[in-house]
Design an enzyme around this catalytic site. Structure first.
Site, mmCIF file in Angstrom:
data_model
loop_
_atom_site.group_PDB
_atom_site.id
_atom_site.type_symbol
_atom_site.label_atom_id
_atom_site.label_comp_id
_atom_site.label_asym_id
_atom_site.label_seq_id
_atom_site.Cartn_x
_atom_site.Cartn_y
_atom_site.Cartn_z
ATOM 1 N N CYS A 127 0.677 -1.228 -0.064
ATOM 2 C CA CYS A 127 0.035 0.205 -0.032
ATOM 3 C C CYS A 127 0.988 1.255 -0.106
ATOM 4 C CB CYS A 127 -0.864 0.016 1.284
ATOM 5 S SG CYS A 127 -1.801 1.330 1.363
ATOM 6 N N SER B 31 0.452 3.772 1.833
ATOM 7 C CA SER B 31 0.678 4.470 3.377
ATOM 8 C C SER B 31 2.058 3.724 3.696
ATOM 9 C CB SER B 31 -0.446 3.905 3.915
ATOM 10 O OG SER B 31 -1.572 4.221 3.664
ATOM 11 N N HIS C 113 4.727 6.373 3.068
ATOM 12 C CA HIS C 113 4.794 7.523 3.606
ATOM 13 C C HIS C 113 5.803 7.177 4.929
ATOM 14 C CE1 HIS C 113 1.826 9.860 1.554
ATOM 15 N NE2 HIS C 113 1.133 8.796 1.545
ATOM 16 N N HIS D 20 0.445 -3.538 6.177
ATOM 17 C CA HIS D 20 -1.036 -3.572 7.014
ATOM 18 C C HIS D 20 -2.148 -3.983 6.208
ATOM 19 C CE1 HIS D 20 -0.694 0.254 4.629
ATOM 20 N NE2 HIS D 20 -2.060 -0.010 4.653
ATOM 21 N N CYS E 17 -7.335 -2.985 3.493
ATOM 22 C CA CYS E 17 -6.953 -1.713 3.392
ATOM 23 C C CYS E 17 -7.772 -1.189 2.019
ATOM 24 C CB CYS E 17 -5.409 -1.283 3.372
ATOM 25 S SG CYS E 17 -5.293 0.241 3.132
HETATM 26 ZN ZN LIG Z 1 -3.108 0.933 3.288
#
Ligand SMILES: [Zn+2]
Ligand SMILES: [Zn+2]
Length: 375
Positions: free
Chosen positions: A40, A42, A45, A62, A169
């Site tokens: 993902c 994220s 980041h 995640h 997610c």
């Molecule tokens: Zn995610």
């Protein structure tokens, strides 16, 4: 036990696949052998420093699914052999937000970036003798995780686990951003900004909710093609092109709903979204930005006089325990496309290649698929 994991030792570094020590489940926890983990945006980041964590090292990931292999004391409703999907927001079901039907805002999320376990505030993963923060209290860039029962959702055993991981997610976030937070209604004009692992599912959600037009802004040509396969009616390369064409198509009324699902949102994206949104319409902010970025451009004049609604969204506004099994059931009935989303599979060792391919716009979703070699 000893296993492997992809660890990040600091901002700007590569993921390091190395030996980790994984603890046994404590009170309320389970150990899960993962079949797959999504790559993902994220987690990227964490690499850029856009998402702050209490300290490094961090074990990434995640978005996973697997089989429960050990059960700690006090666990209810889960046993060895159960198939589960990880939820990046834990859901206790009892705190004030959970009680009000907002499981996506569960108070257990408070320590998501501190990484301290829900059970006793300690850490289950160590690398090179140091405590490791698990991304979103999960850390699915490892073939095994030890996590709290609030962080996993039991699913039917007949869904392929590699596919099930997707709804942990990206799929749920995108789908809910359209169906729940944007509340797309039949006949509406919808714009989706950014067609990645989240945006593609905002497209699927908007189409399923009966949108008349699902109009996608995406600079990568291959992703525009994929978006058309997943329910988009129009695709545009840039916001400028979209603004002109949406204006034409809607006879100047513009979109009823605009959903921002770019991977790294900037302040200017807000004004772009609001300009694409018509009178009384709603712009939903799903994409994540840098935590330090507070610089947003928008016309306050338009916001008030055209009564526009600017709305943030996490996990698509959906409750993990309800949404994850429901979306997998939609998949089984042929009403949600998931197989098409996993456009490349990687081994754990190739995690950095997977992220390079994401940066290059090559995938909807890259997936790590675990084999015995990883374990
Ligand atoms: Zn995610
Ligand atoms: Zn809660």
């Amino acid at each position: 036990m000893k296993t492997k994991g992809a660890i990040l030792w600091g901002v700007g570094e590569e993921w390091s696949v190395e030996e980790i020590e994984l603890g046994d489940p404590k009170a309320g926890e389970v150990q899960v052998q993962l079949a797959a983990s999504g790559l993902c945006h994220s987690d990227e980041h964490l690499v850029t420093g856009g998402t702050p964590v209490a300290f490094y090292p961090v074990i990434g990931g995640h978005e996973g699914a697997g089989v429960v292999t050990k059960v700690g004391p006090g666990v209810t409703g889960l046993q060895e052999g159960d198939h589960v999907v990880t939820a990046f927001i834990p859901a206790c079901g009892q705190c004030p937000p959970c009680s009000k039907g907002m499981q996506n805002l569960c108070d257990l999320g408070a320590n998501l970036l501190a990484g301290t376990s829900i059970s006793d505030g300690s850490y289950r993963v160590q690398a090179r003798g140091k405590d490791v923060i698990p991304m979103c209290l999960l850390g699915t860039f490892s073939p095994y995780i030890t996590v709290h029962q609030a962080s996993v959702v039991k699913i039917e055993p007949d869904v392929p686990l590699e596919i099930a991981a997707l709804v942990g997610c990206g799929v749920t976030t995108g789908w809910g951003s359209a169906t729940k937070v944007a509340d797309v209604r039949p006949g509406e004009n919808v714009v989706v900004m950014g067609a990645g692992g989240v945006g593609m599912n905002a497209v699927q959600g908007a189409a399923a909710a009966g949108a008349k037009r699902v109009m996608v802004i995406e600079p990568v040509a291959r992703k525009r093609e994929w978006a058309m396969d997943l329910g988009a009616t129009h695709v545009f390369e840039s916001a400028e092109e979209a603004t002109e064409k949406v204006n034409e198509l809607t006879w100047g009324r513009m979109a009823d709903k605009t959903i921002i699902t770019v991977g790294d949102i900037q302040g200017e994206d807000i004004q772009t979204a609001l300009s694409l949104t018509g009178k009384g319409g709603r712009a939903v902010v799903t994409g994540m930005g840098n935590y330090a970025n507070t610089d947003v451009k928008l016309s306050l004049f338009e916001l008030t006089l055209l009564q526009k609604d600017l709305q943030g969204a996490i996990f698509g506004g959906l409750a993990p325990r309800a949404a994850i099994p429901e979306l997998l059931s939609l998949y089984q009935e042929g009403q949600l496309k998931l197989d098409e989303l996993a456009t490349a599979k990687y081994s754990l060792e190739d995690v950095n290649q997977g992220y390079q391919d994401m940066r290059d716009g090559k995938n909807i979703r890259g997936m790590i698929v675990y084999t015995d070699a990883d374990r």
